[in-house]
Every structure is written in C-alpha cells, then in structure tokens.
Design a protein around this motif. Structure first.
Motif, PDB file in Angstrom:
ATOM      1  N   LEU A  32       0.864  -1.178   0.000  1.00  7.70           N
ATOM      2  CA  LEU A  32       0.000   0.000   0.000  1.00  7.70           C
ATOM      3  C   LEU A  32       0.898   1.225   0.000  1.00  7.70           C
ATOM      4  CD1 LEU A  32      -3.088  -0.476   2.346  1.00  7.70           C
ATOM      5  CD2 LEU A  32      -2.766  -1.154  -0.031  1.00  7.70           C
ATOM      6  N   VAL A  33       0.573   2.180  -0.862  1.00  5.91           N
ATOM      7  CA  VAL A  33       1.387   3.379  -1.011  1.00  5.91           C
ATOM      8  C   VAL A  33       0.485   4.601  -0.874  1.00  5.91           C
ATOM      9  CG1 VAL A  33       3.079   4.592  -2.429  1.00  5.91           C
ATOM     10  CG2 VAL A  33       2.824   2.106  -2.656  1.00  5.91           C
ATOM     11  N   ARG A  34       0.863   5.492   0.043  1.00  9.32           N
ATOM     12  CA  ARG A  34       0.133   6.751   0.175  1.00  9.32           C
ATOM     13  C   ARG A  34       0.899   7.839  -0.575  1.00  9.32           C
ATOM     14  NH1 ARG A  34      -3.039  10.152   4.586  1.00  9.32           N
ATOM     15  NH2 ARG A  34      -2.576  12.223   3.749  1.00  9.32           N
ATOM     16  N   PHE A  35       0.146   8.594  -1.402  1.00  8.66           N
ATOM     17  CA  PHE A  35       0.703   9.723  -2.133  1.00  8.66           C
ATOM     18  C   PHE A  35       0.076  11.007  -1.608  1.00  8.66           C
ATOM     19  CE2 PHE A  35       1.057   6.125  -5.028  1.00  8.66           C
ATOM     20  CZ  PHE A  35       2.357   6.257  -5.508  1.00  8.66           C
ATOM     21  N   ASP A  36       0.911  12.037  -1.430  1.00  9.21           N
ATOM     22  CA  ASP A  36       0.455  13.368  -1.030  1.00  9.21           C
ATOM     23  C   ASP A  36       0.829  14.377  -2.106  1.00  9.21           C
ATOM     24  OD1 ASP A  36      -0.515  12.337   1.307  1.00  9.21           O
ATOM     25  OD2 ASP A  36       1.105  13.089   2.578  1.00  9.21           O
ATOM     26  N   THR A  41       3.689   0.502   2.985  1.00  4.98           N
ATOM     27  CA  THR A  41       3.739  -0.659   3.863  1.00  4.98           C
ATOM     28  C   THR A  41       3.606  -1.923   3.034  1.00  4.98           C
ATOM     29  OG1 THR A  41       2.821  -1.635   5.882  1.00  4.98           O
ATOM     30  CG2 THR A  41       1.251  -0.753   4.309  1.00  4.98           C
ATOM     31  N   ALA A  42       4.310  -2.967   3.437  1.00  2.00           N
ATOM     32  CA  ALA A  42       4.251  -4.261   2.741  1.00  2.00           C
ATOM     33  C   ALA A  42       2.961  -4.967   3.152  1.00  2.00           C
ATOM     34  CB  ALA A  42       5.470  -5.100   3.092  1.00  2.00           C
ATOM     35  N   ALA A  43       1.880  -4.664   2.434  1.00  2.00           N
ATOM     36  CA  ALA A  43       0.551  -5.130   2.821  1.00  2.00           C
ATOM     37  C   ALA A  43       0.234  -6.533   2.344  1.00  2.00           C
ATOM     38  CB  ALA A  43      -0.502  -4.163   2.275  1.00  2.00           C
ATOM     39  N   ASN A  44       0.941  -7.004   1.307  1.00  4.50           N
ATOM     40  CA  ASN A  44       0.624  -8.285   0.665  1.00  4.50           C
ATOM     41  C   ASN A  44      -0.814  -8.275   0.155  1.00  4.50           C
ATOM     42  OD1 ASN A  44       1.165 -10.818  -0.318  1.00  4.50           O
ATOM     43  ND2 ASN A  44       0.876 -11.873   1.625  1.00  4.50           N
ATOM     44  N   ALA A  45      -1.210  -7.140  -0.434  1.00  3.39           N
ATOM     45  CA  ALA A  45      -2.570  -6.988  -0.965  1.00  3.39           C
ATOM     46  C   ALA A  45      -2.702  -7.708  -2.301  1.00  3.39           C
ATOM     47  CB  ALA A  45      -2.903  -5.511  -1.152  1.00  3.39           C
ATOM     48  N   ARG A  48      -4.834   5.381   8.055  1.00  3.88           N
ATOM     49  CA  ARG A  48      -4.824   6.075   6.767  1.00  3.88           C
ATOM     50  C   ARG A  48      -3.636   7.013   6.575  1.00  3.88           C
ATOM     51  NH1 ARG A  48      -8.927   8.184   9.847  1.00  3.88           N
ATOM     52  NH2 ARG A  48      -8.858  10.422  10.329  1.00  3.88           N
ATOM     53  N   HIS A  49      -2.914   7.361   7.631  1.00  4.96           N
ATOM     54  CA  HIS A  49      -1.790   8.282   7.470  1.00  4.96           C
ATOM     55  C   HIS A  49      -0.492   7.518   7.191  1.00  4.96           C
ATOM     56  CE1 HIS A  49      -4.286  11.656   8.634  1.00  4.96           C
ATOM     57  NE2 HIS A  49      -4.680  10.997   9.708  1.00  4.96           N
ATOM     58  N   GLY A  50      -0.035   6.759   8.162  1.00  4.41           N
ATOM     59  CA  GLY A  50       1.210   6.012   7.997  1.00  4.41           C
ATOM     60  C   GLY A  50       1.024   4.612   7.464  1.00  4.41           C
ATOM     61  N   LEU A  51      -0.234   4.164   7.304  1.00  2.00           N
ATOM     62  CA  LEU A  51      -0.581   2.858   6.755  1.00  2.00           C
ATOM     63  C   LEU A  51      -0.158   1.700   7.664  1.00  2.00           C
ATOM     64  CD1 LEU A  51       0.259   3.425   2.967  1.00  2.00           C
ATOM     65  CD2 LEU A  51      -1.925   3.755   4.158  1.00  2.00           C
ATOM     66  N   GLY A  52      -0.078   1.958   8.945  1.00  5.73           N
ATOM     67  CA  GLY A  52       0.182   0.883   9.889  1.00  5.73           C
ATOM     68  C   GLY A  52      -1.027  -0.025  10.024  1.00  5.73           C
ATOM     69  N   VAL A  53      -0.809  -1.289  10.351  1.00  2.00           N
ATOM     70  CA  VAL A  53      -1.896  -2.263  10.491  1.00  2.00           C
ATOM     71  C   VAL A  53      -2.646  -2.024  11.804  1.00  2.00           C
ATOM     72  CG1 VAL A  53      -2.457  -4.705  10.745  1.00  2.00           C
ATOM     73  CG2 VAL A  53      -0.722  -3.998   9.093  1.00  2.00           C
ATOM     74  N   LEU A  54      -3.973  -1.885  11.699  1.00  3.17           N
ATOM     75  CA  LEU A  54      -4.822  -1.689  12.868  1.00  3.17           C
ATOM     76  C   LEU A  54      -5.548  -2.962  13.277  1.00  3.17           C
ATOM     77  CD1 LEU A  54      -6.446   1.763  11.962  1.00  3.17           C
ATOM     78  CD2 LEU A  54      -4.556   1.339  13.545  1.00  3.17           C
ATOM     79  N   ALA A  55      -5.950  -3.759  12.299  1.00  2.00           N
ATOM     80  CA  ALA A  55      -6.687  -4.991  12.599  1.00  2.00           C
ATOM     81  C   ALA A  55      -6.586  -5.925  11.411  1.00  2.00           C
ATOM     82  CB  ALA A  55      -8.159  -4.686  12.919  1.00  2.00           C
TER      83      ALA A  55
END
Length: 398
Positions: free
Chosen positions: A134-138, A150-154, A202-209
């Motif tokens: 997952l990549v966040r662009f600003d 983050t390496a989401a393995n999506a 949604r900001h740093g893309l850390g895993v919440l659940a």
C-alpha cells in the motif's frame, strides 16, 4: 334498454386504460441522457453533478452540455475515482494520474498496479503497488510524492475501500494475502484469492486490525464493502468461499479492536458457485449465481445477532446478472433507494429497474446499444452506465 356489449367494453376501457397508463408512467423510469463516447466506457465516477468516464482506449472524459469532452489520454486502464475536485487513475506504465481540473499531475513511481482501485483521503491518495504494497501519495509542488508505504501483501487487483469500523473515522481496508492453491474457481480473472482482510491506518498505513481465514476458506472477492446496518459503525460485506460449499455472503465487524465474523448467509452446498453483493442505504443484497439464472435476494439480520449467526434471505427474483465471468467489475448493480435497484438483465443488454420493497417487481426497462461495459453509478438522481456501442446512458429513477 340494455347497453350494447361493445359500448360497455369501450366505456370500461376508457376508465381502465388511462388509470393503467398513469400508473405505468409513475412507476417506469425513463432515459434522460444519451451521450456517444469515442470508445466504450469501462469505469465511471462522479463528484457533485459532474460525470467522468475512462474508456477502453484509456481516455479520461467528462460530459458537458450532453456531449463527451476528452480531458486526457493514456489516463487509466481500469478504474477512476473522483474526489476533492480531482479524478484519479493509474496508467499502463504504473503511474498515478491525477486530473486537477486543468491538467494531469503524476507521481514519479512506476510500480502502481493498473488493476487495483485506489481510494481518496482528505489530503492524499492510497494505491496498491504491483508487489502488493500500500502506497500513500500526497500532493507536492504540482505533482504527487510517496509519503508512506507498507508491505501489505494486498491482492494486485485489490479494490481498496474506506470504512469507519470503530466510530473514530475512516480507515483503509484491503483484501490481503493471496493464495492460488486453496480454490480454483477463478471467476474474477485469476485463481489468486485473498485469505485475509486487513485494516490500515490512513496516514502512515500501519496495520490496525486483521482477520485471517483458516484453510480451505478464501475471500472470493476484490473489495470489502462498508455497510452501516445499525448503530454508528460500519461492517464489511464480503464473499467467503470454500471448495466444498462455494460462496456465501459474510459480514465482518470490529469489536475491541479485533475483526471478527459477525454473520454469514448460507453457502451453495457445492463448489464453483458464486454471488455478487450489492450494498447501499443500510441494506445488504446479492445476486446469486449471476452467470446461471441470476437470483436477487436481500440479506437481513434476525434482531440482535451474535457472532457467527446466519443472515436471513428474502425470496429471490430471477433473470438478472450483475457480473461477467472473468471481469473485475463488481459494481454493475446499484441501489437507488431502500429496496429499489437497477441491475442488468441476464443477457446484459438491458437495465432493469426493480422495486423490491415488497415482492420484487420490474418498474422499468432501458434497452442498451449493446452489452454493458462499465460500473453502474448513481449520480444526480440518474443511474449512469456505458455499453459496448460506446453509448453512455443516464437513466432517471424518479
């Protein structure tokens, strides 16, 4: 003197026919807009009253004064989203494309998956890389920069969604950890099916659940659809399948920071059977076996359900289809109001308006110029959809 039979019939028709015509006029939606595009639309998006389309030639266009206006070429291969005065897509080269109302802005990255569906945040965009990150662009100086990864393995074709699962605001939801060995149906373009749902900050893309499915189950889906059935929090509607039972509609919720299975509908009891969910207006529907007869049914909860309860299913309505085998378009049906839907016919050549507030009945039918090619979009009181002849239809539902 008795009234002649033919006069009696004529007088009766004079009363009955106008009433029936008035009833039909009130019930049947009518085509309000028809726009010829340079190529068939593959995806539609809207913001306010503005409609955007991306075509099979990767052109981004909009509708102005009843005509198509091309905004950009080589814009996106599959999906677009519209938000904050922008239109977002990904081109074949793997670059994020952002139409800002005047010109196209890009990010330098060339590893974004053209098959995946990004999401808009208030001040950014989250997309999926070809490798499943997952990549966040600003925004940054007339372009876009990578702000978090983050390496989401999506799934490489994951359709990201935003959901408020704990009442504290929207977070990013993705179907993750693809597996090609558990289930070989391949109804969505390949046999790589997700085995997890993951919620990311949604900001740093850390895993919440995260919810991990035990083998042999998979999420035979590309998106986890937020739906608010009761209370102030969203649940997630997703298709869960297994080699023994085929597909079932599952409802996922978050409690005390943990994702769990809230309720499920029954599966088919046999392999290689699938259903296509439709959500909106706090309701949960699905088209069962859209490639074999197409049965529309509503799924509801029986009062205060506990984890693992079974969803109830309404009597089905047959003869429709909201999906084509191998397609990644999971948005070819739309709720226009509670209990009222627009869905393609079984042959995909007509749009059917259904009133299902009691037993489902057809209230209108719109003939397309070919088979449908895009998602169905509700905007400005009209349902929009594109067909294989290159026509873009806007159908009034009121």
């Amino acid at each position: 003197m008795p009234v002649p039979l033919h006069r009696y019939v004529l007088s009766l028709l004079a009363v009955v026919l106008p009433a029936a015509q008035i009833a039909c006029a009130q019930a049947a939606p009518t085509a309000a807009t028809l726009v010829q595009l340079p190529a068939p639309a593959v995806w539609l998006a809207s913001e306010g009253q503005q409609i955007y389309a991306v075509t099979a030639q990767a052109e981004l266009l909009t509708v102005q004064d009843g005509k198509a206006k091309i905004l950009a070429k080589n814009f996106s291969s599959a999906f677009i989203i519209a938000c904050s005065g922008r239109v977002v897509g990904v081109n074949d080269a793997g670059q994020l494309q952002v139409w800002n109302g005047k010109a196209v802005e890009t990010a330098p990255n060339k590893d974004v998956s053209p098959l995946a569906h990004p999401v808009c945040l208030p001040f950014g965009i989250v997309a999926v890389s070809r490798a499943g990150d997952l990549v966040r662009f600003d925004p940054a100086g007339g372009g876009w920069r990578e702000a978090a990864r983050t390496a989401a393995n999506a799934l490489p074709d994951a359709q990201l969604t935003l959901a408020d699962l704990n009442g504290a605001g929207d977070e990013v939801v993705a179907l993750t950890r693809p597996d090609s060995a558990r289930y070989d149906h391949g109804i969505l373009g390949d046999t790589a099916e997700a085995t997890e749902i993951t919620v990311f900050e949604r900001h740093g893309l850390g895993v919440l659940a995260r919810l991990n499915l035990p083998a042999p189950y998979v999420f035979e889906d590309l998106q986890a659809r937020p739906v608010r059935l009761v209370g102030g929090k969203d649940s997630l509607a997703v298709v869960r399948s297994s080699p023994r039972g085929g597909a079932a509609l599952a409802l996922i919720s978050q409690t005390d920071g943990k994702l769990g299975l809230r309720a499920t509908g029954p599966d088919f009891g046999q392999t290689h059977r699938w259903l296509a969910p439709v959500v909106g207006f706090g309701q949960l529907w699905a088209v069962k076996t859209p490639h074999i007869g197409g049965l529309l049914a509503q799924y509801t909860q029986a009062g205060d359900t506990q984890a693992g309860d079974t969803l109830k299913i309404s009597p089905p309505f047959a003869g429709i289809s909201s999906h084509s085998i191998g397609s990644r378009n999971l948005n070819a049906a739309v709720l226009t109001a509670p209990g009222q839907l627009v869905i393609p016919s079984q042959d995909h050549r007509n749009l059917m308006a259904l009133d299902c507030r009691a037993a489902c009945r057809v209230t209108g039918k719109l003939a397309l110029g070919g088979t449908y090619t895009s998602n169905m979009l509700l905007s400005g009181g009209q349902v929009w959809g594109g067909d294989s002849s290159g026509r873009l239809h806007g159908w009034a539902t009121r």
